[in-house]
Design a protein around this motif. Structure first.
Motif: not given
Length: 214
Positions: A133-154
């Motif tokens: 839920x956000x303001x009309x003027x802040x509609x995101x096209x996409x959101x980046x998710x950083x997985x550069x610290x993701x280890x096995x099992x996490x």
């Protein structure tokens, strides 16, 4: 954002019905409907090439010109042909630029997860978008998710995702898994080594949930 919103010129449709809409599409027009804000729904048509070009770029908020009047509208729904490839109809909702709306934002995984260096490691990506839920003027096209610290099992859950604006509210299940690194076959690293079931030369793979066409 509204200063940059694409302008769509529309005309009222003289008639409705599948045959009439088919004729419009054959003439390069896109049938659509505008509704909301306690006003009657209005059937319109747009220049198909212009509208589809903007929609394909991820635009959601438009300045609609209709009979000399301008209003801001939010793209709410799209209709596709039987193949699920071509847009044949669009629904727009009238909006106030200051109001808050519900929307879905695509999630893009970025970074090289160290956990994938393990032989047989698999990156699961079951949740590909978030409801916000956000303001009309802040509609995101996409959101980046950083997985550069993701280890096995996490794993990374929806609540771990950093939203672009502090005023945005997460509506998706906060415990839903966005990304997770596991061993192929659902086994962990230790058991896989003991049983010798993992090919040392196996390449990491990415499994993404297939999204059905609307």
């Amino acid at each position: 954002m509204h200063e940059e919103s694409p302008i769509l010129s529309a005309v009222k449709r003289e008639r409705v019905g599948s045959r009439y809409c088919k004729r419009l599409r054959e003439n390069g027009r896109l049938p659509a409907v505008v509704y909301g804000h306690k006003e009657e729904p209005v059937s319109i048509d747009l220049d198909a090439k212009d509208a589809v070009t903007h929609i394909s770029k991820g635009e959601k908020v438009f300045e609609l010109e209709l009979e000399g009047n301008k209003q801001y509208v939010l793209l709410k729904d799209l209709g596709y042909d039987y193949l699920g490839t071509n847009i044949i109809h669009a629904d727009f909702a009238r909006v106030d630029l200051n109001e808050r709306v519900k929307t879905h934002a695509h999630l893009k995984l970025i970074g090289d997860a160290p956990g994938l260096k393990n032989a047989g490691a698999v990156l699961m990506h079951p949740l590909t978008e978030l409801e916000l839920e956000c303001q009309v003027t802040n509609l995101p096209d996409q959101i980046e998710v950083d997985i550069s610290a993701l280890e096995l099992g996490e794993s990374v859950t929806a609540s771990d995702v950093k939203l672009p604006k502090s005023t945005m509210v997460l509506l998706s299940d906060p415990n839903a898994i966005v990304a997770q690194i596991v061993m192929a076959g659902g086994t962990d690293a230790a058991s896989s080594d003991e049983e010798g079931s993992v090919d040392a030369g196996a390449e990491p793979t990415v499994i993404t949930e297939k999204k059905e066409d609307e």
